[in-house]
Design a protein around this motif. Sequence first.
Motif, PDB file in Angstrom:
ATOM      1  N   MET A   2      79.702  69.985 101.961  1.00 25.84           N
ATOM      2  CA  MET A   2      79.202  68.794 102.669  1.00 25.84           C
ATOM      3  C   MET A   2      80.273  68.285 103.647  1.00 25.84           C
ATOM      4  O   MET A   2      81.434  68.257 103.290  1.00 25.84           O
ATOM      5  CB  MET A   2      78.861  67.712 101.658  1.00 25.84           C
ATOM      6  CG  MET A   2      77.814  66.755 102.140  1.00 25.84           C
ATOM      7  SD  MET A   2      77.398  65.547 100.879  1.00 25.84           S
ATOM      8  CE  MET A   2      78.746  64.401 101.071  1.00 25.84           C
ATOM      9  N   THR A   3      79.855  67.884 104.837  1.00 27.20           N
ATOM     10  CA  THR A   3      80.813  67.353 105.810  1.00 27.20           C
ATOM     11  C   THR A   3      80.838  65.834 105.720  1.00 27.20           C
ATOM     12  O   THR A   3      79.828  65.182 105.988  1.00 27.20           O
ATOM     13  CB  THR A   3      80.419  67.750 107.238  1.00 27.20           C
ATOM     14  OG1 THR A   3      80.358  69.172 107.311  1.00 27.20           O
ATOM     15  CG2 THR A   3      81.409  67.232 108.260  1.00 27.20           C
ATOM     16  N   ALA A   4      81.995  65.295 105.293  1.00 25.38           N
ATOM     17  CA  ALA A   4      82.134  63.829 105.270  1.00 25.38           C
ATOM     18  C   ALA A   4      82.730  63.384 106.603  1.00 25.38           C
ATOM     19  O   ALA A   4      83.453  64.156 107.247  1.00 25.38           O
ATOM     20  CB  ALA A   4      83.040  63.432 104.117  1.00 25.38           C
ATOM     21  N   LEU A   5      82.422  62.181 106.997  1.00 24.36           N
ATOM     22  CA  LEU A   5      83.049  61.642 108.217  1.00 24.36           C
ATOM     23  C   LEU A   5      84.550  61.499 107.939  1.00 24.36           C
ATOM     24  O   LEU A   5      84.948  60.813 106.991  1.00 24.36           O
ATOM     25  CB  LEU A   5      82.422  60.286 108.554  1.00 24.36           C
ATOM     26  CG  LEU A   5      82.970  59.606 109.803  1.00 24.36           C
ATOM     27  CD1 LEU A   5      82.701  60.435 111.058  1.00 24.36           C
ATOM     28  CD2 LEU A   5      82.365  58.212 109.961  1.00 24.36           C
ATOM     29  N   ALA A   6      85.350  62.181 108.735  1.00 28.25           N
ATOM     30  CA  ALA A   6      86.796  62.184 108.494  1.00 28.25           C
ATOM     31  C   ALA A   6      87.372  60.785 108.671  1.00 28.25           C
ATOM     32  O   ALA A   6      86.839  59.981 109.442  1.00 28.25           O
ATOM     33  CB  ALA A   6      87.469  63.147 109.460  1.00 28.25           C
ATOM     34  N   ARG A   7      88.450  60.509 107.938  1.00 27.33           N
ATOM     35  CA  ARG A   7      89.082  59.189 108.075  1.00 27.33           C
ATOM     36  C   ARG A   7      89.661  59.038 109.480  1.00 27.33           C
ATOM     37  O   ARG A   7      89.512  58.028 110.118  1.00 27.33           O
ATOM     38  CB  ARG A   7      90.174  59.040 107.010  1.00 27.33           C
ATOM     39  CG  ARG A   7      90.808  57.656 106.951  1.00 27.33           C
ATOM     40  CD  ARG A   7      91.519  57.421 105.642  1.00 27.33           C
ATOM     41  NE  ARG A   7      90.608  57.395 104.502  1.00 27.33           N
ATOM     42  CZ  ARG A   7      89.896  56.337 104.127  1.00 27.33           C
ATOM     43  NH1 ARG A   7      89.966  55.206 104.801  1.00 27.33           N
ATOM     44  NH2 ARG A   7      89.100  56.403 103.089  1.00 27.33           N
ATOM     45  N   GLN A   8      90.294  60.109 109.947  1.00 34.54           N
ATOM     46  CA  GLN A   8      90.918  60.048 111.280  1.00 34.54           C
ATOM     47  C   GLN A   8      90.145  60.891 112.281  1.00 34.54           C
ATOM     48  O   GLN A   8      89.569  61.909 111.912  1.00 34.54           O
ATOM     49  CB  GLN A   8      92.342  60.579 111.188  1.00 34.54           C
ATOM     50  CG  GLN A   8      93.261  59.612 110.471  1.00 34.54           C
ATOM     51  CD  GLN A   8      94.708  60.055 110.544  1.00 34.54           C
ATOM     52  OE1 GLN A   8      94.996  61.212 110.862  1.00 34.54           O
ATOM     53  NE2 GLN A   8      95.595  59.129 110.260  1.00 34.54           N
ATOM     54  N   GLY A   9      90.164  60.435 113.509  1.00 32.68           N
ATOM     55  CA  GLY A   9      89.469  61.162 114.569  1.00 32.68           C
ATOM     56  C   GLY A   9      90.181  62.457 114.951  1.00 32.68           C
ATOM     57  O   GLY A   9      91.324  62.683 114.569  1.00 32.68           O
ATOM     58  N   THR A  10      89.491  63.287 115.715  1.00 35.38           N
ATOM     59  CA  THR A  10      90.026  64.577 116.172  1.00 35.38           C
ATOM     60  C   THR A  10      90.121  64.535 117.690  1.00 35.38           C
ATOM     61  O   THR A  10      89.180  64.079 118.346  1.00 35.38           O
ATOM     62  CB  THR A  10      89.043  65.712 115.770  1.00 35.38           C
ATOM     63  OG1 THR A  10      88.771  65.580 114.377  1.00 35.38           O
ATOM     64  CG2 THR A  10      89.610  67.082 116.067  1.00 35.38           C
ATOM     65  N   PRO A  11      91.216  64.982 118.254  1.00 39.66           N
ATOM     66  CA  PRO A  11      91.320  64.971 119.728  1.00 39.66           C
ATOM     67  C   PRO A  11      90.241  65.844 120.379  1.00 39.66           C
ATOM     68  O   PRO A  11      89.831  66.857 119.801  1.00 39.66           O
ATOM     69  CB  PRO A  11      92.714  65.563 119.999  1.00 39.66           C
ATOM     70  CG  PRO A  11      93.423  65.531 118.698  1.00 39.66           C
ATOM     71  CD  PRO A  11      92.406  65.515 117.609  1.00 39.66           C
ATOM     72  N   TRP A  12      89.828  65.446 121.585  1.00 34.33           N
ATOM     73  CA  TRP A  12      88.736  66.154 122.281  1.00 34.33           C
ATOM     74  C   TRP A  12      89.068  67.638 122.475  1.00 34.33           C
ATOM     75  O   TRP A  12      88.212  68.507 122.278  1.00 34.33           O
ATOM     76  CB  TRP A  12      88.410  65.480 123.614  1.00 34.33           C
ATOM     77  CG  TRP A  12      87.554  66.356 124.475  1.00 34.33           C
ATOM     78  CD1 TRP A  12      87.887  66.892 125.678  1.00 34.33           C
ATOM     79  CD2 TRP A  12      86.223  66.837 124.186  1.00 34.33           C
ATOM     80  NE1 TRP A  12      86.854  67.672 126.155  1.00 34.33           N
ATOM     81  CE2 TRP A  12      85.816  67.658 125.244  1.00 34.33           C
ATOM     82  CE3 TRP A  12      85.352  66.661 123.106  1.00 34.33           C
ATOM     83  CZ2 TRP A  12      84.582  68.299 125.292  1.00 34.33           C
ATOM     84  CZ3 TRP A  12      84.109  67.302 123.146  1.00 34.33           C
ATOM     85  CH2 TRP A  12      83.734  68.111 124.223  1.00 34.33           C
ATOM     86  N   ALA A  13      90.305  67.942 122.844  1.00 33.04           N
ATOM     87  CA  ALA A  13      90.645  69.344 123.132  1.00 33.04           C
ATOM     88  C   ALA A  13      90.332  70.221 121.926  1.00 33.04           C
ATOM     89  O   ALA A  13      89.815  71.335 122.054  1.00 33.04           O
ATOM     90  CB  ALA A  13      92.109  69.462 123.513  1.00 33.04           C
ATOM     91  N   GLU A  14      90.620  69.688 120.757  1.00 30.64           N
ATOM     92  CA  GLU A  14      90.367  70.446 119.535  1.00 30.64           C
ATOM     93  C   GLU A  14      88.856  70.576 119.284  1.00 30.64           C
ATOM     94  O   GLU A  14      88.352  71.629 118.890  1.00 30.64           O
ATOM     95  CB  GLU A  14      91.019  69.698 118.376  1.00 30.64           C
ATOM     96  CG  GLU A  14      91.553  70.589 117.286  1.00 30.64           C
ATOM     97  CD  GLU A  14      92.313  69.759 116.258  1.00 30.64           C
ATOM     98  OE1 GLU A  14      91.817  69.674 115.132  1.00 30.64           O
ATOM     99  OE2 GLU A  14      93.355  69.150 116.625  1.00 30.64           O
ATOM    100  N   LEU A  15      88.145  69.476 119.519  1.00 28.94           N
ATOM    101  CA  LEU A  15      86.686  69.504 119.316  1.00 28.94           C
ATOM    102  C   LEU A  15      86.023  70.478 120.271  1.00 28.94           C
ATOM    103  O   LEU A  15      85.120  71.220 119.893  1.00 28.94           O
ATOM    104  CB  LEU A  15      86.094  68.102 119.533  1.00 28.94           C
ATOM    105  CG  LEU A  15      86.513  67.054 118.511  1.00 28.94           C
ATOM    106  CD1 LEU A  15      85.993  65.691 118.934  1.00 28.94           C
ATOM    107  CD2 LEU A  15      86.000  67.419 117.127  1.00 28.94           C
ATOM    108  N   GLU A  16      86.512  70.447 121.518  1.00 26.29           N
ATOM    109  CA  GLU A  16      85.922  71.343 122.522  1.00 26.29           C
ATOM    110  C   GLU A  16      86.083  72.796 122.075  1.00 26.29           C
ATOM    111  O   GLU A  16      85.137  73.595 122.145  1.00 26.29           O
ATOM    112  CB  GLU A  16      86.602  71.110 123.875  1.00 26.29           C
ATOM    113  CG  GLU A  16      85.901  71.809 125.011  1.00 26.29           C
ATOM    114  CD  GLU A  16      86.603  71.586 126.353  1.00 26.29           C
ATOM    115  OE1 GLU A  16      87.823  71.350 126.375  1.00 26.29           O
ATOM    116  OE2 GLU A  16      85.905  71.658 127.371  1.00 26.29           O
ATOM    117  N   ALA A  17      87.259  73.116 121.584  1.00 30.43           N
ATOM    118  CA  ALA A  17      87.500  74.491 121.119  1.00 30.43           C
ATOM    119  C   ALA A  17      86.564  74.810 119.957  1.00 30.43           C
ATOM    120  O   ALA A  17      85.993  75.905 119.885  1.00 30.43           O
ATOM    121  CB  ALA A  17      88.957  74.642 120.699  1.00 30.43           C
ATOM    122  N   GLN A  18      86.387  73.855 119.055  1.00 34.00           N
ATOM    123  CA  GLN A  18      85.490  74.081 117.906  1.00 34.00           C
ATOM    124  C   GLN A  18      84.055  74.293 118.362  1.00 34.00           C
ATOM    125  O   GLN A  18      83.313  75.097 117.794  1.00 34.00           O
ATOM    126  CB  GLN A  18      85.525  72.879 116.957  1.00 34.00           C
ATOM    127  CG  GLN A  18      86.775  72.781 116.112  1.00 34.00           C
ATOM    128  CD  GLN A  18      86.729  71.567 115.185  1.00 34.00           C
ATOM    129  OE1 GLN A  18      85.661  71.101 114.803  1.00 34.00           O
ATOM    130  NE2 GLN A  18      87.887  71.038 114.828  1.00 34.00           N
TER     131      GLN A  18
END
Length: 412
Positions: free
Chosen positions: A1-17
């Motif tokens: 299950m994916t929980a909403l992470a406590r801390q955000g993720t930088p856009w560059a990392e999200l874009e790669a994902q």
Amino acid sequence: MTALARQGTPWAELEAQMIEAAQDDVDWRHGRVPMFIHFAGDDVLEVAKKAYQMYFSENGLGLRAFRSLARFESEVVQMGLGLLHGDSGTRGAMTTGGTESIFLAVKAARDIALARKPMSGRPQIVMARSAHPAFDKAAHFMGLEPVRTPLQADYRADPEAIAAALTPRTVLVVGSVPAYPHGVIDPIGDIAALAQSRGVWMHVDACVGGYIAPFARQLGADVPDWDFAVPGVTSISADLHKYGYSAKGSSTLFFRDAESFAGMGWSFDNWPRGQYFTNTLVGTRAGGAIAAAWAVMKYLGQDGYVRVTERVLATRRAYEGGAARLGLPTLGNPQLSILAYGCPDRDLAAVTRAMTARGWVMGNVTEPPGMHHMLNLTHEPVAGQYFADLEEALAAAPPVGAGSAQKLEARY
Ligand SMILES: Cc1ncc(COP(=O)(O)O)c(C=O)c1O
């Protein structure tokens, strides 16, 4: 299950994902999917994306706040009606897609019929077997009864079968331009004349054909009169996110006159926040989808649509020819961008599995068993490869009857 992470993720990392996430998606840019995409060139896509992004935050629910969107929507509707023999009486609005346009046509037809005369029992929609499931979905959601009639031998709706199915409870008769399964255009003139003689609302589902049939006709395709030029046609759905080549989330719904158009809207004021009115089923609407439709229509103009349509029609003919060379007969007489061909001799389920293994997402028809395409410019350069693969898949598949069950799981 994916929980909403406590801390955000930088856009560059999200874009790669996100790029990584698409690795297993179908390669639509190379024509590997037979539907879902309507590509008219990178330049058109760029216009749609830029326009969408410019109005990304604006909300089509708030046209009194966003005068720009009100203007864009009004001009989109006028441009659409201009293609469909609209006149000073015809009206329309944008919706978020074909299904929503169909829902609202069903609602308008039902409300106006029930307002005119009381009815005992469920109101009925009479339509051919090839009409889109959105009508059954709307009937289910809104308490109507769908009645489907057999097709003619050429896969078009049969006006006589429709006439035989009409009852005092019929509130809507449907014709398709074209119907999705075989891509053929129903005899709209005959169905509309019938509807008019019985005083029944006639809806033309041109979700696919609305923005390609007018240009195909200009190019000489055998497209009979089907729009507001035909007496008895009450409403027309035409999707901008298909052959309008705009962003997903855009369609148009048109009406013969102001009275039928009024059936589309819904208003309410019995709560503490004043008058609420929408023409749509949804409330909030992406401003981007409205802006992109306007920009793409202005960018292409009639000449642009004709240019793209010419290539789409040539691609359909190439697919018909490719199928014929492999002994696969085209079903009926498609004139626009959809075609289906039968597979009478080989186990279609085996052919479909072999093509899937080669990276093609297959579309199938079931009556009779065959293959289905809704074409766009991504298919233009890959026809040769597709039919080379199909030839090999057919050669390897067992003949029908020789232990083959023809058990086909056709999915939309
Ligand atoms: C003939 C026809 N009508 C309606 C629809 C529904 O459109 P949407 O998927 O935009 O809701 C489709 C979709 O392919 C269609 O082919």
